[in-house]
Design a protein around this motif. Sequence first.
Motif, PDB file in Angstrom:
ATOM      1  N   LYS A 191       0.828  -1.209   0.000  1.00 14.51           N
ATOM      2  CA  LYS A 191       0.000   0.000   0.000  1.00 14.51           C
ATOM      3  C   LYS A 191       0.861   1.258   0.000  1.00 14.51           C
ATOM      4  O   LYS A 191       0.623   2.200  -0.767  1.00 14.51           O
ATOM      5  CB  LYS A 191      -0.915  -0.015   1.231  1.00 14.51           C
ATOM      6  CG  LYS A 191      -1.663   1.283   1.472  1.00 14.51           C
ATOM      7  CD  LYS A 191      -2.429   1.229   2.783  1.00 14.51           C
ATOM      8  CE  LYS A 191      -3.069   2.575   3.099  1.00 14.51           C
ATOM      9  NZ  LYS A 191      -3.780   2.551   4.398  1.00 14.51           N
ATOM     10  N   TYR A 192       1.879   1.285   0.863  1.00 13.89           N
ATOM     11  CA  TYR A 192       2.738   2.462   0.944  1.00 13.89           C
ATOM     12  C   TYR A 192       3.811   2.463  -0.134  1.00 13.89           C
ATOM     13  O   TYR A 192       4.289   3.524  -0.548  1.00 13.89           O
ATOM     14  CB  TYR A 192       3.371   2.556   2.338  1.00 13.89           C
ATOM     15  CG  TYR A 192       2.361   2.931   3.396  1.00 13.89           C
ATOM     16  CD1 TYR A 192       1.745   4.179   3.388  1.00 13.89           C
ATOM     17  CD2 TYR A 192       2.007   2.040   4.403  1.00 13.89           C
ATOM     18  CE1 TYR A 192       0.806   4.530   4.347  1.00 13.89           C
ATOM     19  CE2 TYR A 192       1.072   2.370   5.368  1.00 13.89           C
ATOM     20  CZ  TYR A 192       0.468   3.621   5.336  1.00 13.89           C
ATOM     21  OH  TYR A 192      -0.462   3.955   6.284  1.00 13.89           O
ATOM     22  N   LEU A 193       4.213   1.293  -0.584  1.00 15.92           N
ATOM     23  CA  LEU A 193       5.169   1.236  -1.697  1.00 15.92           C
ATOM     24  C   LEU A 193       4.590   1.890  -2.944  1.00 15.92           C
ATOM     25  O   LEU A 193       5.315   2.517  -3.724  1.00 15.92           O
ATOM     26  CB  LEU A 193       5.535  -0.222  -1.992  1.00 15.92           C
ATOM     27  CG  LEU A 193       6.580  -0.882  -1.089  1.00 15.92           C
ATOM     28  CD1 LEU A 193       6.712  -2.358  -1.425  1.00 15.92           C
ATOM     29  CD2 LEU A 193       7.926  -0.188  -1.225  1.00 15.92           C
ATOM     30  N   ASN A 194       3.283   1.745  -3.128  1.00 12.48           N
ATOM     31  CA  ASN A 194       2.614   2.363  -4.277  1.00 12.48           C
ATOM     32  C   ASN A 194       2.777   3.880  -4.278  1.00 12.48           C
ATOM     33  O   ASN A 194       2.747   4.520  -5.331  1.00 12.48           O
ATOM     34  CB  ASN A 194       1.122   2.009  -4.267  1.00 12.48           C
ATOM     35  CG  ASN A 194       0.853   0.686  -4.952  1.00 12.48           C
ATOM     36  OD1 ASN A 194       1.393   0.415  -6.022  1.00 12.48           O
ATOM     37  ND2 ASN A 194       0.043  -0.159  -4.341  1.00 12.48           N
ATOM     38  N   ARG A 195       2.921   4.446  -3.076  1.00  8.82           N
ATOM     39  CA  ARG A 195       3.108   5.894  -2.980  1.00  8.82           C
ATOM     40  C   ARG A 195       4.587   6.268  -3.004  1.00  8.82           C
ATOM     41  O   ARG A 195       4.982   7.250  -3.644  1.00  8.82           O
ATOM     42  CB  ARG A 195       2.500   6.417  -1.666  1.00  8.82           C
ATOM     43  CG  ARG A 195       1.031   6.108  -1.470  1.00  8.82           C
ATOM     44  CD  ARG A 195       0.587   6.625  -0.107  1.00  8.82           C
ATOM     45  NE  ARG A 195      -0.786   6.233   0.223  1.00  8.82           N
ATOM     46  CZ  ARG A 195      -1.353   6.489   1.394  1.00  8.82           C
ATOM     47  NH1 ARG A 195      -0.675   7.143   2.324  1.00  8.82           N
ATOM     48  NH2 ARG A 195      -2.598   6.099   1.627  1.00  8.82           N
ATOM     49  N   SER A 196       5.399   5.500  -2.288  1.00 13.99           N
ATOM     50  CA  SER A 196       6.798   5.875  -2.073  1.00 13.99           C
ATOM     51  C   SER A 196       7.663   5.711  -3.322  1.00 13.99           C
ATOM     52  O   SER A 196       8.485   6.587  -3.626  1.00 13.99           O
ATOM     53  CB  SER A 196       7.394   5.049  -0.921  1.00 13.99           C
ATOM     54  OG  SER A 196       6.692   5.302   0.268  1.00 13.99           O
TER      55      SER A 196
END
Length: 263
Positions: free
Chosen positions: A173-178
């Motif tokens: 989920k956060y990799l998609n943003r980072s």
Amino acid sequence: MSRRQVSATRRFVDSGNFPFSGALNSKSRSSPLLSVGLIVLGALLLIAFVYTSGHGIFGGKGHAVNKVEGDFPCTSEVERAIPILKKAYGDSMHKVLHVGPDTCSVVSQLLKEEDTEAWGVEPYDIEDADANCKSHIRRGHVRVADIKFPLPYRTKSFSLVIVSDALDYLSPKYLNRSLPELARVATDGLVIFSGYPGQQRARVAELSKFGRPAKMRSSSWWIRFFVQTSLEENDVALKKFEQAASKKSYTPACQVFHLKPHH
């Protein structure tokens, strides 16, 4: 009146069957050289134990260094790989951003390179930072920033962005943003150092500092994820990196991915 029981030790000594009875009885007749020899032997055995165990006077400092390196193996690997990266990226190493724990040490190493400017992002609170790290923070070379949120830099602020020991702690989920954010601030490339599946990371303070255990992913998992996030592998940089590594007999201890920036 009851008889007092004679101890077993006394019976052994009196009978001459106690193994060290001769030594006990002849204590007054022992040679001073024997006493000195026993003391020297004991000292040598103690030194050998302390040295091999990695603790105490001789081993304490080395043990501490190994522990830090063990906590952030890919960050240490970035420092080892700097000469190889310079061969692979050439002029693209003139303005570098490193993102990951212990970034102060990487920034210090990069600044030693000729014609290289370096900045760092520490994704977690810096505890017990040394004087060198505090100096980097004061000068604005190093920032503490949560990489789950937009980075505090303009688009294409750096020629090369290097990441280590940070993405392994993020969920998809956060990799998609980072990942897109990391690619956004780069002009020439994004290099990711990630642990191999099965590697142990920050075993002691892992949960308290990072909030979750590291999840080591396979190269096939990462490649699929890059495709999903519209990130392309940089085949030209990869080939140059592998050629330089071969000439230097360098084998990375972590997975190294070379990606193109977003345009």
